[in-house]
Design a protein around this motif. Structure first.
Motif, PDB file in Angstrom:
ATOM      1  N   PRO A   1     -38.933 -32.455 -35.948  1.00 54.88           N
ATOM      2  CA  PRO A   1     -39.306 -31.356 -35.063  1.00 54.88           C
ATOM      3  C   PRO A   1     -39.419 -31.833 -33.609  1.00 54.88           C
ATOM      4  CG  PRO A   1     -41.212 -32.139 -36.260  1.00 54.88           C
ATOM      5  CD  PRO A   1     -40.043 -32.897 -36.792  1.00 54.88           C
ATOM      6  N   PRO A   2     -39.223 -30.914 -32.675  1.00 54.25           N
ATOM      7  CA  PRO A   2     -39.498 -31.255 -31.280  1.00 54.25           C
ATOM      8  C   PRO A   2     -40.988 -31.558 -31.135  1.00 54.25           C
ATOM      9  CG  PRO A   2     -39.028 -28.914 -31.521  1.00 54.25           C
ATOM     10  CD  PRO A   2     -38.739 -29.542 -32.834  1.00 54.25           C
ATOM     11  N   ASP A   3     -41.349 -32.349 -30.113  1.00 52.09           N
ATOM     12  CA  ASP A   3     -42.764 -32.732 -29.966  1.00 52.09           C
ATOM     13  C   ASP A   3     -43.614 -31.542 -29.557  1.00 52.09           C
ATOM     14  OD1 ASP A   3     -42.503 -35.799 -30.180  1.00 52.09           O
ATOM     15  OD2 ASP A   3     -40.958 -35.218 -28.748  1.00 52.09           O
ATOM     16  N   VAL A   4     -43.062 -30.767 -28.607  1.00 53.47           N
ATOM     17  CA  VAL A   4     -43.806 -29.623 -28.093  1.00 53.47           C
ATOM     18  C   VAL A   4     -42.905 -28.402 -28.199  1.00 53.47           C
ATOM     19  CG1 VAL A   4     -44.990 -28.654 -26.091  1.00 53.47           C
ATOM     20  CG2 VAL A   4     -45.003 -31.127 -26.463  1.00 53.47           C
ATOM     21  N   PHE A   5     -43.467 -27.273 -28.595  1.00 51.02           N
ATOM     22  CA  PHE A   5     -42.640 -26.074 -28.715  1.00 51.02           C
ATOM     23  C   PHE A   5     -43.509 -24.841 -28.603  1.00 51.02           C
ATOM     24  CE2 PHE A   5     -43.642 -28.117 -32.721  1.00 51.02           C
ATOM     25  CZ  PHE A   5     -44.367 -27.137 -33.377  1.00 51.02           C
ATOM     26  N   TYR A   6     -42.879 -23.703 -28.287  1.00 52.04           N
ATOM     27  CA  TYR A   6     -43.601 -22.429 -28.234  1.00 52.04           C
ATOM     28  C   TYR A   6     -43.877 -21.986 -29.662  1.00 52.04           C
ATOM     29  CZ  TYR A   6     -42.095 -21.475 -23.366  1.00 52.04           C
ATOM     30  OH  TYR A   6     -41.879 -21.513 -22.028  1.00 52.04           O
ATOM     31  N   VAL A   7     -45.064 -21.465 -29.875  1.00 52.89           N
ATOM     32  CA  VAL A   7     -45.357 -20.871 -31.175  1.00 52.89           C
ATOM     33  C   VAL A   7     -45.750 -19.415 -30.959  1.00 52.89           C
ATOM     34  CG1 VAL A   7     -46.818 -20.927 -33.213  1.00 52.89           C
ATOM     35  CG2 VAL A   7     -46.127 -23.054 -32.122  1.00 52.89           C
ATOM     36  N   GLU A   8     -44.979 -18.528 -31.538  1.00 56.20           N
ATOM     37  CA  GLU A   8     -45.241 -17.095 -31.470  1.00 56.20           C
ATOM     38  C   GLU A   8     -46.539 -16.807 -32.233  1.00 56.20           C
ATOM     39  OE1 GLU A   8     -44.218 -13.929 -29.749  1.00 56.20           O
ATOM     40  OE2 GLU A   8     -42.536 -15.311 -29.928  1.00 56.20           O
TER      41      GLU A   8
END
Lengths: 413, 365
Positions: A94-101
């Motif tokens: 997974p990417p380290d940081v991501f948007y979470v809806e």
């Protein structure tokens, strides 16, 4: 012949076994906790961007952070956030940081994909309470909200005047909404266009004092008297022709119908600003708080948080990155760049000063209800939306009973 | 040289076999090894990219894998056939959604397959006619929709079928008020029954609404394709008939002219010639077209994904789209995989059934 078939089968089986074994050894992973890697971090940041402006603003901010801290940061805008994240989690990268809806948050949190880092951010209580509640699962506050939107009552000033209405006629209660709608209808104007989903109609449930699940997200509370009252009120509006769904006036969503002047009012979030500016720049409109129901004011909030992957190797740096992205100054910079509202209370005042026309949206944050944040609810809520599409001729009691039953089985299982 | 070696090998092998039974095998083994080596690349590629993923998906379909990490670790919970039984025997949303999608797809298949086959055959007959002028133009025109991207065509159809789109304006010229195509969830069969006065759509007969198999009432099973689904049916018939026309055309050109002339001499009229000469000659192609049509229609996905996402009121939900949604939106990969395997079985059964029906009677099967 038989011998050959057997050989072939044996060979195929052996090949499969080999392949499976080869892969299998790589599959056993160390799920306990991914340790922190040392040295400068290469952060992968995946965002579900609203457009060019947002991508650029986040890229610039990430670049600034990277230079200040000596790490590197790559921002990738996703085409289909849910699917890409799903694949990344399944592939263990997974990417380290991501948007979470917000609506998907519980799904991720419940399967342990998210790092509960929120308390490590400075002043974690400085975000709006309703937004923090949205990103709390099983009592743990996981991630900090990036920004948010709320629903407001958007009024077409021209049609308003045409019906002989003035500023003081802006409805603040359900009764006033009904009476003002009748006046508009008598003037030959469609009063209200409203999206046919829980994300719009749910606001009425909140105003009546109900909601789909309990505050702690553990109980289904769909078939309450309050919810019934809300749906009955909306059904009344629909039946009397005081409110219509966008599809009935040939529009994809409320903003489109509103922009085309097909209705005098709509209930939408602050994203309508961008749409109006781009597609219908000549329409004059104003934004007000939603009319209050029997239980007082209520609106819905929509938000995303900065998620950090539980499997990230650079959690310390990721937290430092999120810290940099959620300072008051940075949030204001984002607000200017792509029109979102800052999630920190401290930035709220500065925001209203700069964008006074959004005051109603910001006020909504105080009493807003976030999306349903329990896992496995997506198909249940989609089913509810299907019922809402047929609300006009449907039976609100049955709709809610069905929602109650489905929610219970989703929460229980 | 090689031949000689082989012959010698075989001969000596035969002799050897009588004595020890060992040498013949060693020569045969060498041949076998060479054979396997030659097919190895194809086998490895098929195994790696076709067989293995299918087996992996089969494994996923009996687990409760949530999409975190690998499904092949010991921490993944194996639930056996539960993902399958939930689709058929347990009352609930999962079964209801699945059955709704099956119903939609059944109506879709029984509308699209005959229509597209008939249309393709008709077009092929037209462009095959000896008297037609500008044949190349028509062939290209009819084939064109098939080579255009289905996503692009879907978007164009969204405009054509919009409430104020071309179709409704055309209908308006004849004084017909067109429906709001993509938001109309009423079933066509319901509308028909209502129109004939047999059953009222707003107040369906209680006998039909009360019970029914698999969690849907008889009334729901009998809905027919929704108005929204009809626009997708029109789109698909239009786009696929070109490809099938090409297949029929190739087959038509293989029908000997002399056969038709002989029939003419025997006094057969146009319809008799078509029925007794052309159609039997097209039987293998007909089987091919029907099979491909059947498989394609059961797997319909991209039009749904682009145009309706299962809306309105789940009437364009299909198993393929439901499988995608269950896996990638709800993180229920096990159920998603299970749905796709059920779909696979359905396709196999239908193809076999159709093979049985179309087999040449009395001749070779």
């Amino acid at each position: 012949m038989t011998r050959k078939t057997t050989t072939a089968l044996a060979a195929a089986a052996a090949a499969c076994a080999l392949l499976a074994a080869g892969c299998g050894s790589g599959f056993e992973d160390n799920t306990a906790s991914t340790p922190q890697s040392s040295g400068p971090a290469k952060l992968q940041i995946m965002i579900g961007s609203s457009g060019e402006a947002e991508t650029k603003a986040v890229q610039e901010a990430a670049e600034k952070w990277a230079q200040a801290t000596g790490n590197s940061a790559t921002v990738v805008p996703a085409q289909d956030m849910a699917q890409q994240l799903g694949q990344a989690f399944a592939g263990d990268s997974p990417p380290d940081v991501f948007y979470v809806e917000a609506g998907r948050f519980a799904d991720y949190a419940s399967v342990g994909a998210l790092e509960p880092y929120a308390s490590k951010i400075s002043d974690p209580e400085g975000f709006y309470d309703s937004l923090r509640a949205t990103f709390t699962y099983n009592g743990t506050y996981y991630c900090v909200p990036k920004d948010f939107s709320t629903l407001g009552l958007v009024i077409n000033d021209e049609l308003w005047k045409k019906a002989g209405l003035s500023e003081s006629d802006v409805p603040t209660t359900w009764e006033e909404l009904t009476s003002v709608s009748k006046k508009l209808k008598d003037a030959g104007i469609t009063p209200l266009v409203i999206g046919d989903t829980r994300d719009r109609l749910g606001a009425f449930m909140k105003q009546a004092g109900g909601w789909i699940i309990s505050q702690d997200g553990k109980q289904a509370t769909a078939d309450s008297q309050e919810n019934l009252q809300a749906l009955q009120y909306v059904q009344g509006l629909l039946k009397d022709g005081l409110a219509v769904y966008p599809s009935a006036v040939d529009a994809g969503w409320g903003g489109e119908a509103f922009g085309k002047g097909k209705a005098a009012m709509t209930i939408e979030g602050n994203w309508i600003k961008g749409a109006m500016k781009a597609d219908y720049p000549d329409v004059k409109y104003s934004v007000h708080e939603l009319p209050a129901g029997p239980a007082g004011k209520g609106t819905l909030s929509f938000t995303q948080c900065w998620g950090i992957a539980a499997k990230s190797k650079y959690k310390e740096q990721a937290i430092s990155f999120v810290e940099a992205m959620t300072t008051v100054d940075q949030q204001m910079a984002f607000a200017r760049a792509f029109g979102v509202m800052p999630s920190r209370k401290a930035a709220g005042e500065a925001y209203v000063k700069e964008f006074p026309e959004d005051a109603a949206f910001v006020k909504g944050a105080e009493y807003a209800q976030g999306p349903v944040n329990a896992p496995k609810m997506e198909s249940v809520l989609a089913d509810f939306d299907t019922s809402l599409q047929k609300l006009k001729d449907g039976d609100p009691k049955q709709i809610l009973a069905r929602l109650q039953e489905n929610t219970q089985s989703a929460l229980g299982g | 040289m090689a031949d000689a070696t082989l012959t010698r090998g075989r001969l000596s092998g035969a002799r050897g076999a009588a004595r020890r039974g060992g040498r013949r095998r060693s020569v045969r083994d060498a041949e076998n090894v060479a054979g396997w080596l030659f097919v190895a690349p194809a086998l490895i590629i098929i195994g790696l990219f076709v067989l293995l993923p299918i087996l992996m998906a089969l494994w996923v379909s009996i687990t409760a894998w949530n999409g975190q990490g690998s499904p092949f670790t010991s921490s993944v919970e194996v639930v056996g056939l539960e993902n399958y039984t939930r689709l058929f025997t347990e009352p609930g949303l999962a079964r209801e959604d699945f059955m709704t999608s099956l119903r939609n797809n059944i109506y879709y298949v029984i509308t699209v397959v005959p229509l597209q086959t008939a249309l393709a055959l008709g077009l092929a007959m037209i462009v095959n006619a000896r008297l037609l002028k500008g044949k190349t133009f028509f062939r290209t025109a009819f084939y064109f929709p098939s080579v255009t991207s289905s996503v692009a065509i879907s978007v164009v159809f969204l405009f054509i079928f919009a409430n104020t789109g071309v179709i409704n304006q055309l209908l308006g010229m004849f004084g017909v008020q067109g429906p709001a195509w993509f938001s109309d969830s009423r079933g066509v069969l319901h509308l028909l029954l209502s129109g004939l006065g047999i059953a009222d759509i707003d107040n369906p007969p209680a006998a039909l609404t009360e019970g029914g198999p698999f969690g849907l009432s008889w009334w729901e099973w009998l809905s027919g394709p929704s108005v929204a689904m009809c626009s997708i049916i029109a789109l698909v018939v239009w786009t696929t008939s070109g490809t099938f026309m090409l297949m029929f055309l190739a087959a038509l050109q293989n029908v000997p002219v002399s056969l038709e002339e002989a029939a003419m001499l025997d006094g057969a009229n146009r319809w008799q010639r078509f029925k007794n000469v052309t159609l039997p000659a097209l039987r293998p192609t007909l089987f091919l077209v029907l099979t491909l049509g059947l498989i394609g229609t059961w797997q319909v996905f991209d039009q749904i994904y682009v145009m309706s996402q299962g809306n309105p009121a789940k009437t364009t939900l299909t198993p393929a789209y439901l499988s995608y949604r269950t896996a990638f939106r709800d993180f229920d990969y096990g159920s998603g995989a299970a749905i796709s395997f059920v779909l696979f079985l359905i396709i196999v059964v239908f193809t076999l059934l159709q093979r049985l029906l179309l087999r040449e009677r009395g001749g070779r099967s």
